[in-house]
Design a protein around this motif. Sequence first.
Motif, PDB file in Angstrom:
ATOM      1  N   LYS A 428     -52.245 -47.773 -10.409  1.00 27.19           N
ATOM      2  CA  LYS A 428     -53.197 -47.878 -11.517  1.00 27.19           C
ATOM      3  C   LYS A 428     -52.909 -46.817 -12.573  1.00 27.19           C
ATOM      4  CE  LYS A 428     -56.799 -49.081 -13.901  1.00 27.19           C
ATOM      5  NZ  LYS A 428     -56.832 -50.367 -14.637  1.00 27.19           N
ATOM      6  N   LEU A 429     -52.603 -45.605 -12.124  1.00 29.17           N
ATOM      7  CA  LEU A 429     -52.273 -44.539 -13.074  1.00 29.17           C
ATOM      8  C   LEU A 429     -50.988 -44.858 -13.829  1.00 29.17           C
ATOM      9  CD1 LEU A 429     -53.234 -41.461 -10.880  1.00 29.17           C
ATOM     10  CD2 LEU A 429     -54.276 -42.086 -13.061  1.00 29.17           C
ATOM     11  N   ARG A 430     -50.051 -45.540 -13.200  1.00 32.43           N
ATOM     12  CA  ARG A 430     -48.842 -45.961 -13.910  1.00 32.43           C
ATOM     13  C   ARG A 430     -49.202 -46.940 -15.026  1.00 32.43           C
ATOM     14  NH1 ARG A 430     -44.008 -44.409 -12.084  1.00 32.43           N
ATOM     15  NH2 ARG A 430     -43.003 -45.877 -13.507  1.00 32.43           N
ATOM     16  N   GLU A 431     -50.109 -47.846 -14.743  1.00 34.28           N
ATOM     17  CA  GLU A 431     -50.547 -48.783 -15.779  1.00 34.28           C
ATOM     18  C   GLU A 431     -51.193 -48.046 -16.939  1.00 34.28           C
ATOM     19  OE1 GLU A 431     -53.103 -51.757 -14.249  1.00 34.28           O
ATOM     20  OE2 GLU A 431     -51.731 -52.393 -12.654  1.00 34.28           O
ATOM     21  N   ASP A 456     -50.472 -34.101  -3.257  1.00 28.87           N
ATOM     22  CA  ASP A 456     -49.045 -33.928  -3.009  1.00 28.87           C
ATOM     23  C   ASP A 456     -48.277 -35.230  -3.147  1.00 28.87           C
ATOM     24  OD1 ASP A 456     -47.391 -31.712  -2.487  1.00 28.87           O
ATOM     25  OD2 ASP A 456     -46.974 -32.426  -0.467  1.00 28.87           O
ATOM     26  N   THR A 457     -48.895 -36.346  -2.778  1.00 26.90           N
ATOM     27  CA  THR A 457     -48.185 -37.625  -2.783  1.00 26.90           C
ATOM     28  C   THR A 457     -48.360 -38.420  -4.072  1.00 26.90           C
ATOM     29  OG1 THR A 457     -50.069 -38.693  -1.670  1.00 26.90           O
ATOM     30  CG2 THR A 457     -48.312 -37.823  -0.272  1.00 26.90           C
ATOM     31  N   LEU A 458     -49.297 -38.045  -4.910  1.00 23.78           N
ATOM     32  CA  LEU A 458     -49.551 -38.801  -6.135  1.00 23.78           C
ATOM     33  C   LEU A 458     -48.315 -38.924  -7.028  1.00 23.78           C
ATOM     34  CD1 LEU A 458     -52.053 -40.187  -7.504  1.00 23.78           C
ATOM     35  CD2 LEU A 458     -52.246 -38.110  -8.882  1.00 23.78           C
ATOM     36  N   PRO A 459     -47.551 -37.830  -7.276  1.00 26.93           N
ATOM     37  CA  PRO A 459     -46.379 -37.960  -8.160  1.00 26.93           C
ATOM     38  C   PRO A 459     -45.237 -38.779  -7.570  1.00 26.93           C
ATOM     39  CG  PRO A 459     -47.157 -35.677  -8.068  1.00 26.93           C
ATOM     40  CD  PRO A 459     -47.844 -36.415  -6.962  1.00 26.93           C
ATOM     41  N   MET A 460     -45.344 -39.229  -6.319  1.00 26.31           N
ATOM     42  CA  MET A 460     -44.328 -40.102  -5.751  1.00 26.31           C
ATOM     43  C   MET A 460     -44.268 -41.432  -6.493  1.00 26.31           C
ATOM     44  SD  MET A 460     -45.088 -39.388  -1.699  1.00 26.31           S
ATOM     45  CE  MET A 460     -44.221 -40.852  -1.176  1.00 26.31           C
ATOM     46  N   SER A 461     -45.398 -41.832  -7.080  1.00 22.80           N
ATOM     47  CA  SER A 461     -45.447 -43.114  -7.788  1.00 22.80           C
ATOM     48  C   SER A 461     -46.009 -42.999  -9.192  1.00 22.80           C
ATOM     49  CB  SER A 461     -46.294 -44.117  -6.991  1.00 22.80           C
ATOM     50  OG  SER A 461     -45.785 -44.314  -5.698  1.00 22.80           O
ATOM     51  N   ALA A 462     -46.950 -42.081  -9.411  1.00 23.43           N
ATOM     52  CA  ALA A 462     -47.597 -41.948 -10.713  1.00 23.43           C
ATOM     53  C   ALA A 462     -46.842 -40.960 -11.596  1.00 23.43           C
ATOM     54  CB  ALA A 462     -49.042 -41.489 -10.526  1.00 23.43           C
ATOM     55  N   PRO A 463     -46.794 -41.183 -12.900  1.00 26.42           N
ATOM     56  CA  PRO A 463     -46.101 -40.262 -13.805  1.00 26.42           C
ATOM     57  C   PRO A 463     -46.935 -39.063 -14.227  1.00 26.42           C
ATOM     58  CG  PRO A 463     -46.875 -42.167 -15.024  1.00 26.42           C
ATOM     59  CD  PRO A 463     -47.235 -42.414 -13.576  1.00 26.42           C
ATOM     60  N   GLN A 464     -48.243 -39.081 -13.953  1.00 27.19           N
ATOM     61  CA  GLN A 464     -49.105 -37.987 -14.375  1.00 27.19           C
ATOM     62  C   GLN A 464     -48.845 -36.717 -13.546  1.00 27.19           C
ATOM     63  OE1 GLN A 464     -50.170 -41.066 -13.839  1.00 27.19           O
ATOM     64  NE2 GLN A 464     -51.240 -41.772 -15.667  1.00 27.19           N
TER      65      GLN A 464
END
Length: 601
Positions: A428-431, A456-464
Amino acid sequence: MVRKIRWRWGVIAALAMTLLSIFPQLYLWRDRGSAWNGSHAFFYTDEPAYAAYINALIDGRPRRNDPYTGRDYSPSRPLAESLFSIQFIPAYFVALPARALGLSSSTLFILLAPITAFSTALTLFWLLAVFTDDDRAAAALVPFVLCLGVLITGNGVIRAFLGQQTTFVYLPFLRRYVPAVAFPFLLAFFPLISRALVTDVRRQRIFYALAAGIAFTICVYSYFYLWTTAIAWLALVSLLWLVARPQGWRAGLMICALITFVAVVVLVPYCVLLSHRAPTMDTVQALVRTRAPDPWRSLELIALTITAALAVELKRGRLRLRDPQTLLTAAFALLPFLLFNQQIVTGRSLQPMHYEQFVASYTTLIAAALTLLLLWRDPYAKRQRSMRLLLLLACLTYVWGAGETWIATRRFARANVVRDEARAVSLKLRELARASPIDRQGLTDIVFAPDFVRADTLPMSAPQAVLWAPHMFVFSGVTLAENKERFFQFLYYSGVNAAEFERHYEQQGFVKYAIFGWERANPKLTAVYKPITPEDLAVEARNYADYVTNFDATRATQPTLAYLLLEAEQPIDLANLDRWYTRDGGERIGRYLLYRLTPRQ
């Protein structure tokens, strides 16, 4: 003349190891079914940092980037080198195909497990086949080497059997993307050097030496512990070769000179990159100055046993000192003593546990496998009996590896499910990022996730970027002081008051890493461990109390938060956050809530 290797035996062994590598992912798919959000199963606490860096490269960010703070290198705002930007070859090896094919970091990490398991097992088969001239025996010993790495370091299931606390790990050579991607190149380095030393054809000798140089180059820009192991082994082989085979010194000298030339050419730019490293890097890597020996590790005791067995058989005349197989095996047997005690000469020690867990365990098992075959050399009439015993050994060690894999998978199954559930928020954050492009210089989009694991794992997929995460200071975007301040801010917004600081410290394991550094929090990371004292903790408790007392609007916007991510059922006091920010109505995403934050005027 080079003997033709029957590769079908190696392919069988490689496929067997591939099955173990994909089991955790199959287990996650079974647990999640149609609700799977695309995440990969993993056990190693460092994998999120590697996946975050890959995610940033896939998004087109430069080599020097920090996915946790969101800061990137630019001529106007330079960024120092980090461990990730220096060891860049495997990162680009993974990220470039992903970007070309439109794949995510999680998809690439799923594919990496079977690819690196197969390539590592096949390369190991080649190594053993070259050193032993016995393809079936080489294939049988592949699981012996790859499945017992955790066992001989005294970790994993064996510690549970002894009633000791353990962290269950799973085939350490498969940790993505380090050392997984480059590990086959280290294994290839050994037989390439062997071929270069034993061949009589000058052109072939040069070819093998240059190929070994290429493998060494990839190791240099992949993982410190791989290329230093290669150098140490080459030094031992060169010394043993000169002592035992003095008549061939010219050919050996030519090989060593060629490899040395390649090493110098490769290491000069590597040293230049190191000279531009972030000031935090030495602290993060727990680099210490010491000359204290380190002689009591389990790997050294096993290596001592192997060395003694070789010495006995040499004295009995069953082995010949001039035999290349004997010399190469002896180099593997002596290698742990050099790796764990090089600080006696260099005066520097750098996280020796990485040698133990990811490299030396496997080279020691290679030494054991080669010694086993040297001592089992039988006349042809007895060879079938020996092969039956080797096949039994292969089956037993493979079963052990399967057991380690099963237990680790079961132990971390729930954690992997939770990570996959949380990945929906990352997507969702990527969108949101696509709808409103992120300004890497302004750093406007920062997420506050009051759960350590989610952060810790959020930046694995999100760009924020994130406010704070356990792996934040392994990159070069923050100083140690800023990392600690952001951590205090993380605690403050999470509702931890000054009186609760010490209790929170005892309950949350990563707190000690954030406050005192990894070299103080983990005794395995350094040869000179300085434990954390109650007085140290009392000082930091007072520092946090002062931070809370003096918190103001300026600190609240350094950095400025854009999102709040938390579990809907998570008990948390957000009074401190609400004092400085307003929240919108929030959006429910599975079991999580995502709020847009706006600073109060």
